[in-house]
Scaffold this active site. Structure first.
Site, PDB file in Angstrom:
ATOM      1  N   ASP A   1       0.857  -1.205   0.000  1.00 59.63           N
ATOM      2  CA  ASP A   1       0.000   0.000   0.000  1.00 59.63           C
ATOM      3  C   ASP A   1       0.881   1.239   0.000  1.00 59.63           C
ATOM      4  OD1 ASP A   1       0.817  -0.449   2.741  1.00 59.63           O
ATOM      5  OD2 ASP A   1      -0.760   0.915   3.408  1.00 59.63           O
TER       6      ASP A   1
ATOM      7  N   GLU B   1       0.026  -0.817   5.894  1.00 59.78           N
ATOM      8  CA  GLU B   1       1.080  -0.238   6.732  1.00 59.78           C
ATOM      9  C   GLU B   1       0.869   1.247   6.901  1.00 59.78           C
ATOM     10  OE1 GLU B   1       4.764   1.503   8.202  1.00 59.78           O
ATOM     11  OE2 GLU B   1       3.780   1.990   6.335  1.00 59.78           O
TER      12      GLU B   1
HETATM   13  N1  BES Z   1       8.654   3.213   5.526  1.00 60.75           N
HETATM   14  C1  BES Z   1       8.061   4.165   6.389  1.00 60.75           C
HETATM   15  C2  BES Z   1       8.825   4.355   7.685  1.00 60.75           C
HETATM   16  C3  BES Z   1      10.233   4.861   7.559  1.00 60.75           C
HETATM   17  C4  BES Z   1      10.594   5.803   6.622  1.00 60.75           C
HETATM   18  C5  BES Z   1      11.181   4.393   8.423  1.00 60.75           C
HETATM   19  C6  BES Z   1      11.899   6.246   6.518  1.00 60.75           C
HETATM   20  C7  BES Z   1      12.476   4.843   8.365  1.00 60.75           C
HETATM   21  C8  BES Z   1      12.840   5.768   7.394  1.00 60.75           C
HETATM   22  C9  BES Z   1       6.631   3.723   6.703  1.00 60.75           C
HETATM   23  O1  BES Z   1       5.945   3.365   5.535  1.00 60.75           O
HETATM   24  C10 BES Z   1       5.880   4.901   7.272  1.00 60.75           C
HETATM   25  O2  BES Z   1       5.688   5.848   6.569  1.00 60.75           O
HETATM   26  N2  BES Z   1       5.438   4.813   8.530  1.00 60.75           N
HETATM   27  C11 BES Z   1       4.635   5.843   9.105  1.00 60.75           C
HETATM   28  C12 BES Z   1       3.871   5.324  10.280  1.00 60.75           C
HETATM   29  C13 BES Z   1       2.573   4.648   9.931  1.00 60.75           C
HETATM   30  C14 BES Z   1       1.850   4.217  11.187  1.00 60.75           C
HETATM   31  C15 BES Z   1       1.685   5.491   9.079  1.00 60.75           C
HETATM   32  C16 BES Z   1       5.481   6.997   9.581  1.00 60.75           C
HETATM   33  O3  BES Z   1       6.657   6.805   9.945  1.00 60.75           O
HETATM   34  O4  BES Z   1       4.961   8.094   9.601  1.00 60.75           O
HETATM   35 MN    MN Z   2       7.085   2.116   4.357  1.00 57.00          MN
HETATM   36 MN    MN Z   3       5.303   5.257   4.528  1.00 56.77          MN
END
Ligand code: BES
Ligand code: MN
Ligand code: MN
Length: 457
Positions: free
Chosen positions: A88, A152
């Site tokens: 996604d 995710e």
């Molecule tokens: N892949 C990201 C997280 C990420 C990005 C980790 C860059 C380390 C470096 C993940 O898809 C993401 O965007 N996570 C969200 C949290 C989620 C609960 C929506 C975030 O970090 O905002």
């Molecule tokens: Mn991600």
């Molecule tokens: Mn992300």
């Protein structure tokens, strides 16, 4: 390494074409209007896993978007790698800021531009292609299980249920995830921690209806002004967060750990000029690397209220709202922080207004060990593929499911990300460098090889 390189070279164009096809599905999990496209993306992933030689491939329905599962068990005595990723993507807005449309992948300057190019389609798909490579060259060294989810970006709620219900099926020795960043191809690094998250929405209500700002202004508190003041008070003059108890559980790093963290290359003027800012901001007493890696933060993600249409309308609005997130570091607890924020925000509300606080999704922080067999395998794989040992770093982002893997499956994670901070994740013109994509496909089979080898010793 020669076999790997040859296979990647011979199949580069197809590896790119397939990623382009995958990127064409607007699999935006947050927006119900894309539900069908999310499903189609899941079907594409399942088919590609089958094509690559995976067994028991299944599109597992959930209360939300499906989870794609597939596996190859070569020998139960060999170690098992559980690959996690997400198909996604974030909403592409604001559309007008994209140079080429988000779901029409375009290659420019050796980079592929599309929503999800790096986060996470380009990154998890490297594992599908690396698996194909290992199957085709008969070099699979570990058992492999794939769990690629579709929620995710909206908090992985249904994945948690799936994991709890499928502990046997998901049994493994390590979780391998490519959904983070490295410093650069010249300076490879491995993230060894992720921050947690607590996300809330606040609503401040003043008078029971919108008012004429001339007739009532000056006599009735304006909810936007009050909200702005309340928000401004959440940081002090040193940019520390003022919520009582907020830092109580934060793990402080000792001087040696901080020194190691700050040894990673960081060019402050390049960082500023890339972002178009004259000065950096942040918690006093900490470097930029620390502020984004080992310190908790509080951010406004959106704020609105009153009249925001064309021209001017004189109005004293009834309501003002904001979306606020806090990034958490090891030992802080998302639910506890949500409660601390809620109590504090209600306590500081003056009597002219009332406050409503609604929690959204959260997630626990995670640290990954650097002394494990799996970490050493990742280190060796990167060293061989890049010609340099990776530097351990702390990532600023969150992957809430990582702490769940540890708690529910008893599994540690290796964050072998190949993205760059400059890949415009969640932003217009998201991209992934083709060089990183191909390098990732080369590195992953080496991880499997060394994980099998080191696990035997
Ligand atoms: N892949 C990201 C997280 C990420 C990005 C980790 C860059 C380390 C470096 C993940 O898809 C993401 O965007 N996570 C969200 C949290 C989620 C609960 C929506 C975030 O970090 O905002
Ligand atoms: Mn991600
Ligand atoms: Mn992300």
């Amino acid at each position: 390494m020669q076999t790997i390189k040859k296979y990647v070279e011979a199949n580069t164009q197809r590896f790119l074409d397939e990623l382009v096809e995958l990127l064409r599905f607007p699999s935006v999990s947050a927006d119900p209007k894309y539900k069908g496209d999310v499903q189609k993306a899941a079907e594409y992933v399942a088919q590609k896993l089958r094509d690559a030689g995976a067994d028991n491939v299944e599109i597992c329905p959930t209360a939300g978007h499906p989870i794609v599962y597939g596996e190859k068990i070569i020998d139960p005595a060999k170690p098992t790698v559980l690959v996690y990723g997400h198909y996604d993507v974030q909403p592409p807005d604001p559309l007008e800021l994209w140079e080429t449309p988000p779901f029409e992948p375009t290659i420019r300057d050796g980079k592929i531009f599309a929503r999800g190019a790096c986060d996470d389609k380009g990154q998890f798909y490297m594992h599908v292609k690396a698996f194909e490579l290992m199957q085709a060259t008969d070099t699979l060294a570990c058992n492999i299980k794939f769990m690629i989810e579709g929620e995710e970006e909206v908090g992985s709620d249904n994945l948690g249920i799936f994991v709890k219900a499928n502990k046997q099926r998901l049994a493994a020795d390590v979780v391998l995830i490519s959904d983070t960043a490295m410093i650069s191809l010249e300076t490879p690094s491995l993230e060894t921690g992720l921050r947690g998250l607590s996300y809330l929405e606040v609503e401040v209500t003043g008078p029971n209806r919108d008012l004429h700002s001339g007739v009532y202004g000056g006599a009735v508190a304006n909810p936007i002004t009050i909200l702005a003041k309340m928000i401004a008070s959440l940081h002090d003059e040193n940019n520390h967060i003022t919520i009582p108890g907020f830092y109580d559980d934060v793990v402080e790093l000792d001087a040696a750990e901080r020194e190691a963290l700050n040894a990673a290359p960081f060019d402050e003027s390049e960082y500023k000029s890339d972002l178009g800012i004259k000065a950096l901001w942040g918690e006093k007493g900490y470097t930029t690397i620390e502020r984004t890696g080992i310190r908790p933060t509080l951010e406004l993600n959106g704020i609105w209220g009153g009249y925001i249409g064309e021209g001017a309308k004189t109005v004293l609005p009834s309501k003002a709202q904001a979306k606020i997130s806090m990034r958490l570091v090891p030992n802080q607890d998302s639910d506890k922080i949500t409660k601390l924020f809620t109590d504090h925000f209600k306590r500081i509300a003056p009597e002219y207004i009332s406050v409503k606080v609604t929690p959204h999704h959260g997630g626990q922080p995670a640290v990954t060990p650097t002394d494990s067999t799996a970490y050493r395998a990742a280190e060796k794989a990167i060293e061989e593929a890049f010609g340099k040992k990776p530097i351990p770093t702390r990532g600023g982002g969150s992957i809430p499911i990582v702490s769940l893997f540890e708690n529910e499956l008893g599994l540690k994670t290796v964050l072998m990300g190949f993205g760059l901070d400059s890949d415009n994740l969640h932003s217009p013109n998201e991209k992934y460098d083709i060089a990183n994509y191909l390098k990732g496909i080369e590195t992953i089979p080496l991880f499997h090889k060394y994980f099998a080898e080191l696990s035997q010793q």
